[in-house]
Design a protein around this motif. Sequence first.
Motif, mmCIF file in Angstrom:
data_model
loop_
_atom_site.group_PDB
_atom_site.id
_atom_site.type_symbol
_atom_site.label_atom_id
_atom_site.label_comp_id
_atom_site.label_asym_id
_atom_site.label_seq_id
_atom_site.Cartn_x
_atom_site.Cartn_y
_atom_site.Cartn_z
ATOM 1 N N TRP A 131 12.919 3.656 -5.640
ATOM 2 C CA TRP A 131 12.014 4.148 -6.269
ATOM 3 C C TRP A 131 10.558 3.352 -7.013
ATOM 4 C CZ3 TRP A 131 11.071 8.132 -9.934
ATOM 5 C CH2 TRP A 131 11.856 8.931 -10.022
ATOM 6 N N ALA A 132 11.481 1.878 -6.913
ATOM 7 C CA ALA A 132 10.707 0.774 -6.739
ATOM 8 C C ALA A 132 9.794 1.288 -5.647
ATOM 9 C CB ALA A 132 11.205 -0.538 -6.731
ATOM 10 N N VAL A 133 9.555 0.694 -4.643
ATOM 11 C CA VAL A 133 9.157 0.950 -3.660
ATOM 12 C C VAL A 133 8.023 2.286 -3.110
ATOM 13 C CG1 VAL A 133 9.173 1.346 -1.122
ATOM 14 C CG2 VAL A 133 10.637 0.125 -1.827
ATOM 15 N N ALA A 134 8.536 3.814 -3.839
ATOM 16 C CA ALA A 134 7.388 4.351 -3.843
ATOM 17 C C ALA A 134 6.537 4.123 -4.585
ATOM 18 C CB ALA A 134 8.398 5.247 -4.281
ATOM 19 N N VAL A 135 7.037 3.650 -5.939
ATOM 20 C CA VAL A 135 5.251 2.921 -6.431
ATOM 21 C C VAL A 135 4.718 1.961 -6.061
ATOM 22 C CG1 VAL A 135 4.806 1.803 -9.030
ATOM 23 C CG2 VAL A 135 6.887 3.337 -8.753
ATOM 24 N N TYR B 282 -0.428 1.466 -3.214
ATOM 25 C CA TYR B 282 -0.787 0.793 -1.396
ATOM 26 C C TYR B 282 -2.086 2.675 -1.211
ATOM 27 C CZ TYR B 282 -0.817 0.190 2.940
ATOM 28 O OH TYR B 282 -1.361 0.261 4.517
ATOM 29 N N PHE B 283 -1.453 3.153 -1.000
ATOM 30 C CA PHE B 283 -2.027 4.084 -1.193
ATOM 31 C C PHE B 283 -4.063 4.666 -2.013
ATOM 32 C CE2 PHE B 283 1.473 6.068 0.899
ATOM 33 C CZ PHE B 283 0.792 6.084 2.346
ATOM 34 N N GLY B 284 -3.817 4.224 -3.429
ATOM 35 C CA GLY B 284 -4.417 4.470 -4.412
ATOM 36 C C GLY B 284 -5.460 2.975 -4.024
ATOM 37 N N ILE B 285 -5.058 2.015 -3.742
ATOM 38 C CA ILE B 285 -5.890 0.647 -4.172
ATOM 39 C C ILE B 285 -7.536 0.791 -4.107
ATOM 40 C CG2 ILE B 285 -6.726 0.323 -1.164
ATOM 41 C CD1 ILE B 285 -4.995 -2.054 -3.721
ATOM 42 N N ASN B 286 -8.151 1.966 -3.418
ATOM 43 C CA ASN B 286 -9.234 2.069 -3.336
ATOM 44 C C ASN B 286 -9.741 1.590 -5.201
ATOM 45 O OD1 ASN B 286 -10.292 1.358 -1.058
ATOM 46 N ND2 ASN B 286 -10.341 3.800 -0.928
ATOM 47 N N LEU B 287 -8.350 3.392 -5.904
ATOM 48 C CA LEU B 287 -9.137 3.772 -7.408
ATOM 49 C C LEU B 287 -8.590 2.322 -8.240
ATOM 50 C CD1 LEU B 287 -9.210 5.363 -9.463
ATOM 51 C CD2 LEU B 287 -6.615 6.404 -8.312
ATOM 52 N N ALA C 197 -8.382 -11.951 -3.948
ATOM 53 C CA ALA C 197 -7.854 -12.122 -3.544
ATOM 54 C C ALA C 197 -6.429 -11.879 -3.715
ATOM 55 C CB ALA C 197 -8.119 -14.145 -3.370
ATOM 56 N N LEU C 198 -5.736 -11.592 -4.829
ATOM 57 C CA LEU C 198 -4.844 -11.118 -4.647
ATOM 58 C C LEU C 198 -4.295 -9.318 -4.135
ATOM 59 C CD1 LEU C 198 -3.836 -12.337 -8.648
ATOM 60 C CD2 LEU C 198 -2.856 -12.975 -6.693
ATOM 61 N N LEU C 199 -5.348 -8.663 -4.161
ATOM 62 C CA LEU C 199 -5.567 -7.482 -3.771
ATOM 63 C C LEU C 199 -5.453 -7.556 -2.129
ATOM 64 C CD1 LEU C 199 -8.352 -5.897 -5.724
ATOM 65 C CD2 LEU C 199 -5.109 -5.278 -5.523
ATOM 66 N N LEU C 200 -6.021 -8.910 -1.716
ATOM 67 C CA LEU C 200 -6.023 -9.297 -0.041
ATOM 68 C C LEU C 200 -4.427 -9.276 0.190
ATOM 69 C CD1 LEU C 200 -8.876 -10.514 0.799
ATOM 70 C CD2 LEU C 200 -8.538 -7.819 1.219
ATOM 71 N N VAL C 201 -3.948 -9.350 -0.904
ATOM 72 C CA VAL C 201 -2.609 -9.532 -0.130
ATOM 73 C C VAL C 201 -1.521 -9.885 -0.317
ATOM 74 C CG1 VAL C 201 -0.295 -12.276 -0.844
ATOM 75 C CG2 VAL C 201 -2.790 -12.993 -0.710
ATOM 76 N N PHE C 202 -1.758 -8.434 -1.199
ATOM 77 C CA PHE C 202 -0.704 -7.212 -1.402
ATOM 78 C C PHE C 202 -1.094 -6.669 -0.966
ATOM 79 C CE2 PHE C 202 -0.857 -3.062 -3.371
ATOM 80 C CZ PHE C 202 1.203 -2.942 -3.622
ATOM 81 N N ASN D 154 1.594 3.908 7.195
ATOM 82 C CA ASN D 154 1.215 5.571 6.422
ATOM 83 C C ASN D 154 2.557 6.213 6.148
ATOM 84 O OD1 ASN D 154 -0.701 3.652 5.454
ATOM 85 N ND2 ASN D 154 -2.158 4.626 7.161
ATOM 86 N N GLY D 155 3.107 6.041 7.744
ATOM 87 C CA GLY D 155 4.286 6.966 7.760
ATOM 88 C C GLY D 155 5.754 7.245 6.399
ATOM 89 N N ILE D 156 5.823 4.953 6.835
ATOM 90 C CA ILE D 156 7.137 5.430 5.987
ATOM 91 C C ILE D 156 6.268 5.191 5.123
ATOM 92 C CG2 ILE D 156 8.187 3.777 4.689
ATOM 93 C CD1 ILE D 156 7.655 2.083 7.680
ATOM 94 N N GLY D 157 5.487 5.071 4.433
ATOM 95 C CA GLY D 157 4.620 5.579 2.955
ATOM 96 C C GLY D 157 4.946 6.991 2.302
ATOM 97 N N ALA D 158 4.029 7.799 2.675
ATOM 98 C CA ALA D 158 4.729 9.102 2.582
ATOM 99 C C ALA D 158 5.607 9.413 3.198
ATOM 100 C CB ALA D 158 3.418 10.235 3.633
#
Length: 493
Positions: free
Chosen positions: A471-475, A480-485, A294-299, A444-448
Amino acid sequence: MSVSTQDPAVPVEPAEPAAQSRLDRFFEITRRGSTVKREVLAGITTFATMAYIVVLNPLIIGTAPDKDGNLLGIAPVAGVTALVAAVMTIMMGIVGRVPFAVATGLGLNAFVAYAVASQMSWAEAMGLVVIEGLIITVLVLTGFRKAVFRAIPAELKAAIAAGIGLFIALIGFVDGGLVRAGTGVPLQLGSGSNGTLHGWPTVVFLVGLLVTGILVARKVKAGVLIGIVLTTVVAVVVNAFAKPGPALVGGKPNPDGWRLNVPTLPDPLFQTPDLHLVGNVSFGAFAHVGLVTALLLVFTLVLADFFDVMGTTVGLAKQANLTTEDGTDMPRLGKVLFVDGVAAVAGGAGSASSATTYVESSSGIADGGRTGLTSVVTGVLFLGALLLTPLVSLVPSEAAGPALVVVGALMIRQVKDIDFTDVGVAVPAFLTMTLMPFTYSITNGIGAGFVSWVAIRVAQGKARQIHPLMWAVAVAFVIYFGINLVKAVTGVS
């Protein structure tokens, strides 16, 4: 610090020497270089461009079964979609006083339908949306969201605005049938197997694109709105005589048909809205699927909503010339972001999925909208859509698509503020702009852009120039991009 208020694409009308009416003073219409007439027309344009959500959201949310196989239903979802859009857009106009409309967020609604509700009941899924909205609202109240807005480098803000232009142009091309999934290639021209144009709906789109482009190029007042209206008329005539039919006929794809809705006069015009889904919310997901899941879905919901809105706000504010000269701030930013947070809560509470600031607001801005009066007009029209939901389907996506393409062409002009001779700027800006349309996601564009900006600045030995929040947002985006990992490591499915 002065604020520029006039988009060169919008003709200037003589303004009164001073704000005379209470309406003018409240919305600062004259001060922002606009007129009541222009604001009203802009509000109509925005509504005409985004009214499709009342048709499209029910097809996504209303037809997807939850874990128990239950459906929300098309008619009830249409009602709550229009209700949430109406209330929150009016609130944005009155509280935020900006020409930004609000409605159920595309992308987020698909995630809720296919990734969240598939693991729990619809009431529990909407409960997670409410929690996501509350978290976003708290981040606004603490000043965190506003601080992130100010921490984004000016070059990335320009790239975000330009990227949104490309993104909405792609939406327009896809909705108009000019660009579709291909055979052996991700995208191709038209619906033919060999990449050729097919069908009368595509002709309608092309006519609309030409007409709207000419109107805007000649600086015709409300050119975008006039383009939508004229193209809708053409669509109705074409449908009456050529009868292309819907996109699906007998359950099979009809590539020559209208992509979303058939432009015919509905019967009946009036329909009492079904609002029984309002308040159908449960917070039992944590017990049902487990705390970590549930927390991962909310995140995921929070991060996608947070930066999708941040990017949209940046792009719209720059397009409307509402940002300060250095691009670091805009009037009433805190209130604008607060309304957006409340909108996410309202979307969940109304079972319409998370509501958010709409990028299609750019069409009204292109027609001269500069104040909250534009949003109030749009919201009132959504109230009308509650009773006239069938009539909303009269405007096909092939008629709204040309407006998005033309507005995208106007927004891409923001690239002039990006120094492409500096590779440290060029690469993050390029990734930001291209990944939005290529991945069909503003987030996705903003994150990249954020991650690459920080990484390249560090490699250049300029780590001290990076704002701590970057820095915080990049982390956060790396997670976010590595959520499957993360799921694999934690053992969460």
